[in-house]
Design a protein around this motif. Sequence first.
Motif, PDB file in Angstrom:
ATOM      1  N   THR A 150      -2.109   1.120 -11.348  1.00 26.99           N
ATOM      2  CA  THR A 150      -1.143   2.205 -11.490  1.00 26.99           C
ATOM      3  C   THR A 150       0.297   1.699 -11.550  1.00 26.99           C
ATOM      4  OG1 THR A 150      -2.672   3.695 -10.343  1.00 26.99           O
ATOM      5  CG2 THR A 150      -0.370   4.380 -10.510  1.00 26.99           C
ATOM      6  N   PRO A 151       0.730   0.787 -10.660  1.00 24.37           N
ATOM      7  CA  PRO A 151       2.097   0.254 -10.813  1.00 24.37           C
ATOM      8  C   PRO A 151       2.314  -0.435 -12.151  1.00 24.37           C
ATOM      9  CG  PRO A 151       1.221  -0.273  -8.645  1.00 24.37           C
ATOM     10  CD  PRO A 151       0.079   0.269  -9.439  1.00 24.37           C
ATOM     11  N   THR A 152       1.271  -1.102 -12.664  1.00 23.19           N
ATOM     12  CA  THR A 152       1.401  -1.744 -13.970  1.00 23.19           C
ATOM     13  C   THR A 152       1.585  -0.712 -15.065  1.00 23.19           C
ATOM     14  OG1 THR A 152       0.054  -3.640 -13.282  1.00 23.19           O
ATOM     15  CG2 THR A 152       0.269  -3.257 -15.643  1.00 23.19           C
ATOM     16  N   GLY A 163       2.063  16.457  -7.144  1.00 18.91           N
ATOM     17  CA  GLY A 163       1.163  15.512  -7.789  1.00 18.91           C
ATOM     18  C   GLY A 163      -0.054  15.204  -6.954  1.00 18.91           C
ATOM     19  N   LYS A 164      -0.538  16.186  -6.180  1.00 13.43           N
ATOM     20  CA  LYS A 164      -1.600  15.937  -5.207  1.00 13.43           C
ATOM     21  C   LYS A 164      -2.851  16.784  -5.428  1.00 13.43           C
ATOM     22  CE  LYS A 164       0.397  12.872  -2.553  1.00 13.43           C
ATOM     23  NZ  LYS A 164      -0.205  11.539  -2.327  1.00 13.43           N
ATOM     24  N   ALA A 165      -3.020  17.389  -6.612  1.00 12.55           N
ATOM     25  CA  ALA A 165      -4.247  18.143  -6.850  1.00 12.55           C
ATOM     26  C   ALA A 165      -5.467  17.239  -6.749  1.00 12.55           C
ATOM     27  CB  ALA A 165      -4.194  18.823  -8.213  1.00 12.55           C
ATOM     28  N   HIS A 166      -5.289  15.968  -7.069  1.00 12.19           N
ATOM     29  CA  HIS A 166      -6.276  14.916  -6.808  1.00 12.19           C
ATOM     30  C   HIS A 166      -5.470  13.636  -6.624  1.00 12.19           C
ATOM     31  CE1 HIS A 166     -10.427  13.698  -6.507  1.00 12.19           C
ATOM     32  NE2 HIS A 166     -10.184  12.639  -7.268  1.00 12.19           N
ATOM     33  N   PRO A 167      -5.914  12.722  -5.747  1.00 10.53           N
ATOM     34  CA  PRO A 167      -5.069  11.577  -5.393  1.00 10.53           C
ATOM     35  C   PRO A 167      -4.532  10.780  -6.580  1.00 10.53           C
ATOM     36  CG  PRO A 167      -6.915  11.715  -3.879  1.00 10.53           C
ATOM     37  CD  PRO A 167      -7.145  12.774  -4.919  1.00 10.53           C
ATOM     38  N   HIS A 168      -5.342  10.579  -7.621  1.00 12.45           N
ATOM     39  CA  HIS A 168      -4.899   9.710  -8.711  1.00 12.45           C
ATOM     40  C   HIS A 168      -3.840  10.347  -9.603  1.00 12.45           C
ATOM     41  CE1 HIS A 168      -7.325  12.305 -11.153  1.00 12.45           C
ATOM     42  NE2 HIS A 168      -7.247  11.547 -12.222  1.00 12.45           N
ATOM     43  N   LEU A 169      -3.636  11.660  -9.496  1.00 10.29           N
ATOM     44  CA  LEU A 169      -2.691  12.333 -10.381  1.00 10.29           C
ATOM     45  C   LEU A 169      -1.233  12.038 -10.036  1.00 10.29           C
ATOM     46  CD1 LEU A 169      -4.417  15.813 -10.844  1.00 10.29           C
ATOM     47  CD2 LEU A 169      -4.246  13.954 -12.509  1.00 10.29           C
ATOM     48  N   TYR A 170      -1.002  11.359  -8.915  1.00 10.29           N
ATOM     49  CA  TYR A 170       0.385  11.022  -8.576  1.00 10.29           C
ATOM     50  C   TYR A 170       1.009  10.149  -9.654  1.00 10.29           C
ATOM     51  CZ  TYR A 170      -0.531   6.141  -7.316  1.00 10.29           C
ATOM     52  OH  TYR A 170      -0.849   4.806  -7.359  1.00 10.29           O
ATOM     53  N   PHE A 171       0.186   9.338 -10.347  1.00 11.08           N
ATOM     54  CA  PHE A 171       0.719   8.483 -11.410  1.00 11.08           C
ATOM     55  C   PHE A 171       1.354   9.314 -12.514  1.00 11.08           C
ATOM     56  CE2 PHE A 171      -0.550   7.017 -15.729  1.00 11.08           C
ATOM     57  CZ  PHE A 171       0.503   6.127 -15.915  1.00 11.08           C
ATOM     58  N   VAL A 172       0.688  10.389 -12.934  1.00 10.47           N
ATOM     59  CA  VAL A 172       1.231  11.247 -13.974  1.00 10.47           C
ATOM     60  C   VAL A 172       2.497  11.929 -13.473  1.00 10.47           C
ATOM     61  CG1 VAL A 172       0.681  13.029 -15.655  1.00 10.47           C
ATOM     62  CG2 VAL A 172      -1.156  11.649 -14.685  1.00 10.47           C
ATOM     63  N   PHE A 173       2.476  12.338 -12.211  1.00 10.07           N
ATOM     64  CA  PHE A 173       3.636  12.984 -11.609  1.00 10.07           C
ATOM     65  C   PHE A 173       4.834  12.028 -11.585  1.00 10.07           C
ATOM     66  CE2 PHE A 173       5.974  14.664  -7.842  1.00 10.07           C
ATOM     67  CZ  PHE A 173       6.207  15.935  -8.326  1.00 10.07           C
ATOM     68  N   ILE A 174       4.589  10.770 -11.246  1.00 15.68           N
ATOM     69  CA  ILE A 174       5.642   9.759 -11.249  1.00 15.68           C
ATOM     70  C   ILE A 174       6.135   9.508 -12.669  1.00 15.68           C
ATOM     71  CG2 ILE A 174       6.125   7.314 -10.831  1.00 15.68           C
ATOM     72  CD1 ILE A 174       6.112   8.942  -8.304  1.00 15.68           C
ATOM     73  N   GLY A 188       4.699   8.450  -1.846  1.00 17.20           N
ATOM     74  CA  GLY A 188       4.025   8.031  -3.065  1.00 17.20           C
ATOM     75  C   GLY A 188       4.242   8.968  -4.233  1.00 17.20           C
ATOM     76  N   SER A 189       4.763  10.151  -3.981  1.00 14.16           N
ATOM     77  CA  SER A 189       5.041  11.114  -5.046  1.00 14.16           C
ATOM     78  C   SER A 189       6.501  11.117  -5.466  1.00 14.16           C
ATOM     79  CB  SER A 189       4.643  12.535  -4.583  1.00 14.16           C
ATOM     80  OG  SER A 189       3.257  12.620  -4.342  1.00 14.16           O
ATOM     81  N   ILE A 190       7.274  10.158  -4.966  1.00 13.19           N
ATOM     82  CA  ILE A 190       8.701  10.096  -5.252  1.00 13.19           C
ATOM     83  C   ILE A 190       9.002   8.852  -6.072  1.00 13.19           C
ATOM     84  CG2 ILE A 190      11.000   9.926  -4.230  1.00 13.19           C
ATOM     85  CD1 ILE A 190       9.936  11.447  -1.830  1.00 13.19           C
ATOM     86  N   LEU A 221      11.508   6.978  -6.437  1.00 11.85           N
ATOM     87  CA  LEU A 221      12.229   5.870  -5.796  1.00 11.85           C
ATOM     88  C   LEU A 221      11.280   4.819  -5.227  1.00 11.85           C
ATOM     89  CD1 LEU A 221      15.051   7.837  -3.928  1.00 11.85           C
ATOM     90  CD2 LEU A 221      15.350   6.264  -5.845  1.00 11.85           C
ATOM     91  N   SER A 222      10.051   5.212  -4.934  1.00 11.21           N
ATOM     92  CA  SER A 222       9.073   4.252  -4.427  1.00 11.21           C
ATOM     93  C   SER A 222       8.599   3.287  -5.504  1.00 11.21           C
ATOM     94  CB  SER A 222       7.861   4.999  -3.852  1.00 11.21           C
ATOM     95  OG  SER A 222       8.232   5.823  -2.763  1.00 11.21           O
ATOM     96  N   TYR A 223       8.986   3.559  -6.764  1.00 10.54           N
ATOM     97  CA  TYR A 223       8.555   2.716  -7.882  1.00 10.54           C
ATOM     98  C   TYR A 223       9.731   2.278  -8.745  1.00 10.54           C
ATOM     99  CZ  TYR A 223       4.253   5.022  -6.500  1.00 10.54           C
ATOM    100  OH  TYR A 223       3.199   5.504  -5.763  1.00 10.54           O
ATOM    101  N   ILE A 224      10.946   2.372  -8.209  1.00  9.93           N
ATOM    102  CA  ILE A 224      12.129   2.100  -9.017  1.00  9.93           C
ATOM    103  C   ILE A 224      12.186   0.652  -9.484  1.00  9.93           C
ATOM    104  CG2 ILE A 224      13.688   1.488  -7.116  1.00  9.93           C
ATOM    105  CD1 ILE A 224      14.541   3.819 -10.049  1.00  9.93           C
ATOM    106  N   SER A 225      11.615  -0.278  -8.699  1.00  3.29           N
ATOM    107  CA  SER A 225      11.602  -1.676  -9.131  1.00  3.29           C
ATOM    108  C   SER A 225      10.757  -1.849 -10.388  1.00  3.29           C
ATOM    109  CB  SER A 225      11.071  -2.584  -8.022  1.00  3.29           C
ATOM    110  OG  SER A 225       9.717  -2.316  -7.721  1.00  3.29           O
ATOM    111  N   PHE A 226       9.665  -1.097 -10.506  1.00  9.77           N
ATOM    112  CA  PHE A 226       8.819  -1.174 -11.696  1.00  9.77           C
ATOM    113  C   PHE A 226       9.536  -0.578 -12.900  1.00  9.77           C
ATOM    114  CE2 PHE A 226       6.099  -0.813  -7.934  1.00  9.77           C
ATOM    115  CZ  PHE A 226       5.383  -1.988  -8.035  1.00  9.77           C
TER     116      PHE A 226
END
Length: 388
Positions: A58-60, A133-144, A194-196, A198-203
């Motif tokens: 997911t980070p990739t 982004g929590k209807a199912h755990p993996h959907l946070y990626f789309v939300f991000i 994990g739904s924000i 800023l937690s992935y701003i480095s990527f």
Amino acid sequence: MKNNQKRISLDEIQLARAFAILAVLVVHSTSSGVTSIPTDSFLFPLYNFLNIAGKLGTPTFIMLSSFVLFYNYYPRVANWIIMKKFYIKRLKFILVPYILFSVIYFSVKWYMYYDYPSLAFALNKFLTLLALGKAHPHLYFVFISVQLYVLFPLLLIMFKKSSFLRKNAIWIGILLQWIWVILNKNYFHITLKGSISLSYISFYFVGAYLGIYYFEIREKIKAQSYKEKVLLPLFIGYGAIVILYTGFMYLVRINVYPNVAEQLPQIVSRYLYEFTWATNALFAGLVLFYLAHIANKRFGNRTKIVFMEIGATSFGIYLIHPLFLMLFRGILSAGSPFLYHSWQVLTFILVGMISWLVVRFIFRYIPHYWVIFGKLPEQQKLPLKNKR
């Protein structure tokens, strides 16, 4: 040279997406193993390693999304017309499938696991989960990803105007992410971090750097000195951090880490999880990005076609595979150790293959397929047998 011509698509990106979705499938396929088999089982360390080391997918994807945006849009003259088309395309092909699959997963889990007191309660619950982004755990990626698209025009303007930001994007992104981690840990205490974005701003920033300087970096990679000074330390660093990350999580899962933490400096024990996760994901994403370029040169034609197809359909596979994972786990959740472990391997293979078949069938035969799985890359719309 800056113009409004779209750059050619890169096979390496589809290969990187293929590697990333396979890592996602590994993580999700091993998730039941690390929670159900005894921690003293001789296979538990293997499940733990695959489950933790695989958490690069997911980070990739997030890094690759940023790369593609800056690779395509940075050389072009940004104006309102281009940005309007950007928002329409990205939000149309991402937001609509996100809402659809949020409805699907919420409905399935409502039927299988929950008994909400009223329809109004269920609707309110769904809207809350959709907004997070929590209807199912993996959907946070789309939300991000949606957050990245919202932020992108601003980021593009900033990178265009500041050469300092462009040249130092990697360490600035890491710094911003850690400022957020520290502030949240000590002041904000937001549990759904994990739904924000800023937690992935480095990527975001690493992807931007690679997208802006892609052709310069690709030329530098050919030099032996660059391989020794940059790529070799990158691979060594990744090897070291993946050992640290998987080892740390193993100690957590066998409930030994609390005793170990007492012997560590407080600042280390306080931030060890964030450090190992973020550093492993960032190193892994860069390594995978480089390996995709190696694979593009060394894969045979048939092998490359297979991985290109997986990469092209990766977004759809990502969205739908948990449905089949839930189904397979409902069929066989216990049994002899041999049967159980064999079923985990078979589940990984079958979930991946069935997910691909469904995605490809819908792309091929269902009008307006983008409503379900987003837009398929143009060069992948023809049947594979015609793409010689």
